[in-house]
Write a protein that holds these residues in place. Structure first.
Motif, short mmCIF file in Angstrom:
data_model
loop_
_atom_site.label_atom_id
_atom_site.label_comp_id
_atom_site.label_asym_id
_atom_site.label_seq_id
_atom_site.Cartn_x
_atom_site.Cartn_y
_atom_site.Cartn_z
N TRP A 85 -63.43 1.38 4.74
CA TRP A 85 -64.83 0.94 4.69
C TRP A 85 -65.78 2.13 4.83
O TRP A 85 -66.86 2.13 4.23
CB TRP A 85 -65.11 -0.14 5.74
CG TRP A 85 -65.69 0.31 7.05
CD1 TRP A 85 -66.87 0.98 7.25
CD2 TRP A 85 -65.13 0.13 8.34
NE1 TRP A 85 -67.07 1.21 8.59
CE2 TRP A 85 -66.02 0.70 9.28
CE3 TRP A 85 -63.97 -0.48 8.80
CZ2 TRP A 85 -65.77 0.69 10.65
CZ3 TRP A 85 -63.73 -0.50 10.16
CH2 TRP A 85 -64.62 0.08 11.07
N VAL A 108 -66.45 -2.45 0.10
CA VAL A 108 -66.73 -2.39 1.53
C VAL A 108 -66.18 -3.63 2.23
O VAL A 108 -65.59 -3.55 3.31
CB VAL A 108 -68.24 -2.24 1.78
CG1 VAL A 108 -68.56 -2.38 3.27
CG2 VAL A 108 -68.74 -0.90 1.27
N GLU A 112 -63.60 -3.77 5.37
CA GLU A 112 -64.01 -4.27 6.69
C GLU A 112 -63.25 -5.52 7.13
O GLU A 112 -63.27 -5.87 8.32
CB GLU A 112 -65.52 -4.56 6.68
CG GLU A 112 -66.38 -3.31 6.56
CD GLU A 112 -67.87 -3.60 6.65
OE1 GLU A 112 -68.22 -4.79 6.83
OE2 GLU A 112 -68.67 -2.66 6.53
#
Length: 448
Positions: A85, A108, A112
């Motif tokens: 991330w 991302v 995450e």
């Protein structure tokens, strides 16, 4: 035996990791108005960028990664996903158009997705039932820290260097978190367990559909868990829908600079949230330890109060009154998070803890992060003909009564949670003695 020092060390690392895991979301909300101008976007497109583009892939990847965490090395997952991330948040600053931004946000999200369920599961392995409200509350101070960093540092970086440099700078600390996790955290599962879960076969087993569906069925067979799942999911729709648009609302309504706005939001939402998160866990541990019914009843009441105050935030014509009310909302929301997720970790067995969190966040992200900001954006565009530049204000006000729905399901969960726990204790021990519940025996096998 795990010492108090090693437990606290674990919490500090995971709290910092969670803060930087979420800091990009705060920063994105702060600069949505600028991105709109740079790429000539509508409010609906902004809602898609801040919502569904991220949430869909976060939710989809969260479940298999959580299943891996329940069976494998959680420290490995935390370190690996932190590195992913971080690199992709930095890449946000390189985006040249809306499509590139969407694709980066998807990346991302994938990076995450593995952190939060793994961290929740790891904390539950280090802390027993009576300690968990405080421990989880300390860990969940991370989002408030992300508010401080995202709004304060993000606002300063944006004002001085622009939003692209801001994202590059905010992505860097995650690489340090990744290195610290790999070098310093320890997976507490015994060596036999680790040796059986250290090769590629483990990863394949985590996506075994038959076993996976059995885990989901076991979780959903518990009425308290079902009501908490619905309550959290509905709350996330209104939370993300309302709070994601806060910076944009203040910029449009009061014409405030992003640097000044970031400092105010960091103070009223960040620092207040940190104090409230710790206080919620401390109060639950001190006055309602092992009494999840009382904890959930208090949380249900807070949801009603929070929805009412939020309405006045957007009705207030005064900037500073609005900030003050927003601070009260932040306190009310953060007080509840630690005891809430501690209760969930007590309610499920060790080998389902990460999946339980991932299942919750599947709905949180699809319904909340995915649809909440998008719904507000669509509603704001639809109301523009009637309310002009104040369309966003009324779109946000219309969302506030939804917290009554949240309260209803949380209250129902409070009425059954002790009964569910006691029934399981009886099924395991054959008595009503209070014992620590862990392992796959916690839940009865799902009905065929």
């Amino acid at each position: 035996m795990r010492t108090k020092g090693s437990k606290n060390y674990l919490l500090v690392i995971l709290m910092a990791g969670l803060a930087f895991n979420q800091v990009d979301r705060q920063a994105l909300g702060l600069v949505l108005q600028q991105i709109k101008g740079d790429f000539h976007l509508s409010d609906t497109q902004l809602g898609l960028l801040s919502g569904m583009a991220f949430a869909l892939f976060y939710a989809v990847m969260g479940l298999p990664l959580a299943r891996w965490a329940d069976r494998g090395n959680r420290v490995l997952i935390i370190g690996l996903t932190s590195a992913i991330w971080s690199v992709l948040v930095m890449s946000t600053g390189l985006a040249g158009n809306f499509v590139q931004l969407i694709l980066i946000r998807i990346g991302v999200a994938v990076g995450e997705a593995g952190f939060l369920p793994s961290a929740h599961s790891l904390i539950a392995s280090y802390f027993d039932r009576s300690e968990r409200p405080r421990a989880v509350a300390i860990y969940l101070m991370g989002p408030s820290l992300s508010v401080i960093v995202g709004y304060f540092a993000g606002g300063w970086l944006d004002t001085r260097y622009g939003w692209k440099i801001m994202f590059i700078a905010l992505g860097l600390p995650g690489l340090l978190i990744s290195a610290v996790a790999f070098l310093c955290l320890k997976e507490p599962r015994n060596s036999d367990f680790e040796s059986r879960n250290s090769d590629l076969e483990t990863v394949y087993e985590t996506v075994d559909h038959q076993k996976f569906l059995k885990v989901i069925s076991s979780l959903l067979s518990c009425s308290s868990f079902r009501n908490l799942l619905i309550s959290i999911s509905v709350a996330s729709f209104f939370n993300f829908g309302i709070l994601t648009w806060i910076p944009t609302y203040f910029i449009r309504q009061f014409g405030i600079d992003t640097g000044i706005l970031g400092a105010w939001l960091a103070f009223v939402m960040g620092f207040g949230g940190i104090v409230a998160s710790y206080a919620g866990g401390e109060l639950a541990t001190r006055y309602a330890a092992s009494n999840e019914q009382k904890q959930l009843a208090v949380m249900a009441t807070l949801q009603v109060v929070m929805g009412l105050i939020l309405g006045f935030v957007y009705l207030s014509p005064n900037l500073y009154v609005a900030f003050g009310l927003l601070g009260l909302v932040s306190i009310g929301g953060c007080v509840a998070t630690g005891p809430l997720f501690a209760a969930i970790q007590t309610l499920v067995p060790e080998d389902m803890r990460a999946v339980s969190v991932a299942l919750i966040y599947l709905f949180v992200n699809l319904i909340g992060m995915g649809l909440g900001p998008l719904a507000v954006g669509v509603l704001s565009d639809a109301l523009r003909r009637s309310f002009g530049h104040e369309s966003l204000r009324y779109a946000l006000i219309f969302m506030c009564p939804g917290y009554l729905w949240v309260t209803w399901h949380m209250w129902r969960a409070s009425r059954t949670v002790m009964k569910d726990i006691e029934a399981t204790i009886v099924s395991i021990s054959g008595s009503n003695d209070t014992v620590e519940l862990s392992g796959s025996q916690f839940f009865a096998a799902p009905k065929k």
